[in-house]
Design an enzyme around this catalytic site. Sequence first.
Site, PDB file in Angstrom:
ATOM      1  N   ASN A   9       2.274   2.037  -2.428  1.00  0.00           N
ATOM      2  CA  ASN A   9       1.258   1.426  -3.279  1.00  0.00           C
ATOM      3  C   ASN A   9       0.719   0.199  -2.546  1.00  0.00           C
ATOM      4  O   ASN A   9       1.343  -0.854  -2.552  1.00  0.00           O
ATOM      5  CB  ASN A   9       1.891   1.030  -4.623  1.00  0.00           C
ATOM      6  CG  ASN A   9       0.899   0.308  -5.519  1.00  0.00           C
ATOM      7  OD1 ASN A   9      -0.297   0.264  -5.234  1.00  0.00           O
ATOM      8  ND2 ASN A   9       1.399  -0.262  -6.599  1.00  0.00           N
ATOM      9  N   LYS A  11      -1.800  -1.612  -3.191  1.00  0.00           N
ATOM     10  CA  LYS A  11      -2.393  -2.656  -4.048  1.00  0.00           C
ATOM     11  C   LYS A  11      -3.698  -3.149  -3.420  1.00  0.00           C
ATOM     12  O   LYS A  11      -4.370  -2.391  -2.739  1.00  0.00           O
ATOM     13  CB  LYS A  11      -1.390  -3.782  -4.299  1.00  0.00           C
ATOM     14  CG  LYS A  11      -0.034  -3.231  -4.747  1.00  0.00           C
ATOM     15  CD  LYS A  11       0.909  -4.259  -5.270  1.00  0.00           C
ATOM     16  CE  LYS A  11       2.220  -3.579  -5.665  1.00  0.00           C
ATOM     17  NZ  LYS A  11       3.154  -4.478  -6.333  1.00  0.00           N
ATOM     18  N   HIS A  94       0.252   1.370 -13.694  1.00  0.00           N
ATOM     19  CA  HIS A  94       1.041   0.390 -12.945  1.00  0.00           C
ATOM     20  C   HIS A  94       1.142  -0.906 -13.753  1.00  0.00           C
ATOM     21  O   HIS A  94       0.206  -1.292 -14.443  1.00  0.00           O
ATOM     22  CB  HIS A  94       0.404   0.126 -11.576  1.00  0.00           C
ATOM     23  CG  HIS A  94       1.304  -0.679 -10.708  1.00  0.00           C
ATOM     24  ND1 HIS A  94       1.342  -2.058 -10.771  1.00  0.00           N
ATOM     25  CD2 HIS A  94       2.248  -0.314  -9.810  1.00  0.00           C
ATOM     26  CE1 HIS A  94       2.262  -2.495  -9.924  1.00  0.00           C
ATOM     27  NE2 HIS A  94       2.818  -1.455  -9.333  1.00  0.00           N
ATOM     28  N   GLU A  96       0.854  -3.888 -13.004  1.00  0.00           N
ATOM     29  CA  GLU A  96      -0.204  -4.893 -12.766  1.00  0.00           C
ATOM     30  C   GLU A  96      -1.473  -4.518 -13.524  1.00  0.00           C
ATOM     31  O   GLU A  96      -2.214  -5.389 -13.982  1.00  0.00           O
ATOM     32  CB  GLU A  96      -0.445  -5.030 -11.256  1.00  0.00           C
ATOM     33  CG  GLU A  96       0.703  -5.772 -10.593  1.00  0.00           C
ATOM     34  CD  GLU A  96       1.011  -5.359  -9.165  1.00  0.00           C
ATOM     35  OE1 GLU A  96       0.152  -4.753  -8.498  1.00  0.00           O
ATOM     36  OE2 GLU A  96       2.153  -5.626  -8.717  1.00  0.00           O
ATOM     37  N   GLU A 166       9.417   1.582 -12.983  1.00  0.00           N
ATOM     38  CA  GLU A 166       9.359   0.321 -12.242  1.00  0.00           C
ATOM     39  C   GLU A 166       9.655  -0.837 -13.189  1.00  0.00           C
ATOM     40  O   GLU A 166       8.761  -1.291 -13.907  1.00  0.00           O
ATOM     41  CB  GLU A 166       7.964   0.131 -11.641  1.00  0.00           C
ATOM     42  CG  GLU A 166       7.571   1.213 -10.661  1.00  0.00           C
ATOM     43  CD  GLU A 166       6.446   0.734  -9.747  1.00  0.00           C
ATOM     44  OE1 GLU A 166       6.652   0.761  -8.526  1.00  0.00           O
ATOM     45  OE2 GLU A 166       5.391   0.320 -10.244  1.00  0.00           O
ATOM     46  N   GLY A 172       7.875  -6.864  -6.521  1.00  0.00           N
ATOM     47  CA  GLY A 172       7.400  -7.961  -5.676  1.00  0.00           C
ATOM     48  C   GLY A 172       8.284  -9.195  -5.733  1.00  0.00           C
ATOM     49  O   GLY A 172       7.931 -10.249  -5.222  1.00  0.00           O
ATOM     50  N   SER A 212      10.752  -3.553  -5.250  1.00  0.00           N
ATOM     51  CA  SER A 212      11.470  -4.147  -4.114  1.00  0.00           C
ATOM     52  C   SER A 212      12.345  -3.151  -3.354  1.00  0.00           C
ATOM     53  O   SER A 212      13.436  -3.499  -2.892  1.00  0.00           O
ATOM     54  CB  SER A 212      12.284  -5.363  -4.570  1.00  0.00           C
ATOM     55  OG  SER A 212      11.429  -6.350  -5.116  1.00  0.00           O
TER      56      SER A 212
HETATM   57  P1  PGA Z   1       7.206  -3.832  -4.475  1.00  0.00           P
HETATM   58  O1  PGA Z   1       6.099  -3.133  -5.429  1.00  0.00           O
HETATM   59  O2  PGA Z   1       7.837  -2.722  -3.680  1.00  0.00           O
HETATM   60  O3  PGA Z   1       6.420  -4.796  -3.625  1.00  0.00           O
HETATM   61  O4  PGA Z   1       8.183  -4.502  -5.383  1.00  0.00           O
HETATM   62  C1  PGA Z   1       6.338  -1.925  -6.067  1.00  0.00           C
HETATM   63  C2  PGA Z   1       5.139  -1.537  -6.898  1.00  0.00           C
HETATM   64  O5  PGA Z   1       4.484  -2.439  -7.460  1.00  0.00           O
HETATM   65  O6  PGA Z   1       4.800  -0.354  -7.017  1.00  0.00           O
END
Ligand code: PGA
Length: 250
Positions: A9, A11, A94, A96, A166, A172, A212
Amino acid sequence: MRKRIVAGNWKMNCDLSETDYLLSRLLEQDLDPKVEVIVTPPFVNLYTAFNLLKTSSIEVAAQNMHFESNGAYTGEVSAQMLKSVGVQTVILGHSERRAYFGEDNALLAKKVSAALGNEMTTIFCFGEELEDRKAGNHFNLVKQQLQEGLFHISEKDWSHIVLAYEPVWAIGTGETATPDQAQEMHQFIRETIAEAYSTDIAEGVSILYGGSVKPNNAAEIFGKPDVDGGLIGGASLDAGNFAQIVNAFQ
Ligand code: PGA
């Protein structure tokens, strides 16, 4: 059929030249052929990515889409548009999108229907916030996200669904769920699907873990019986790290 999947992903990262660079590096990596590998560049670079990866087995997916096919929705992109540039898969829900763009379960249900109506595969994301987990409400919350966002689909639609659990507190932050926490939730997700649909559907759907995931923890997480792969944010922006994660299945 349950598959091993690792999806990056990206982003809101990588302009055109960075997309070209990252994908060129990725094409140089040895990737486990038993794993379905997906990358999700921003909208403007999907067509370039599709062309660069056309002859490889790496798939290009989108990070979002609108539920209508066209019309007065300034700034939005539809399923038809994605398909016209070679994209067959979309990430929906997602955290976000939920947190910063007000996407709720009802809206996501419409988006899922639009993706299915266009024969696209959906990577459906969901997961609890830290407060939900602290309050012991994480199972209820996850069940509600599935019921309201996804469980309107028919039995046959499940062949176009991949799930991505998630936990928001692990995205993140450098903080991963432990492999046991991931397994516990993935097992609960299968039980919830089995109750609402059938054991066959619950056992057949691929459930990815996200939050993460890095080269140093992927093997242990992917080693859990109900974890079928990962949705990778930060670590997907480095071809070497992403390849190590793809190759982390035992
Ligand atoms: P991350 O993000 O691996 O940076 O924690 C995962 C995601 O948002 O899909």
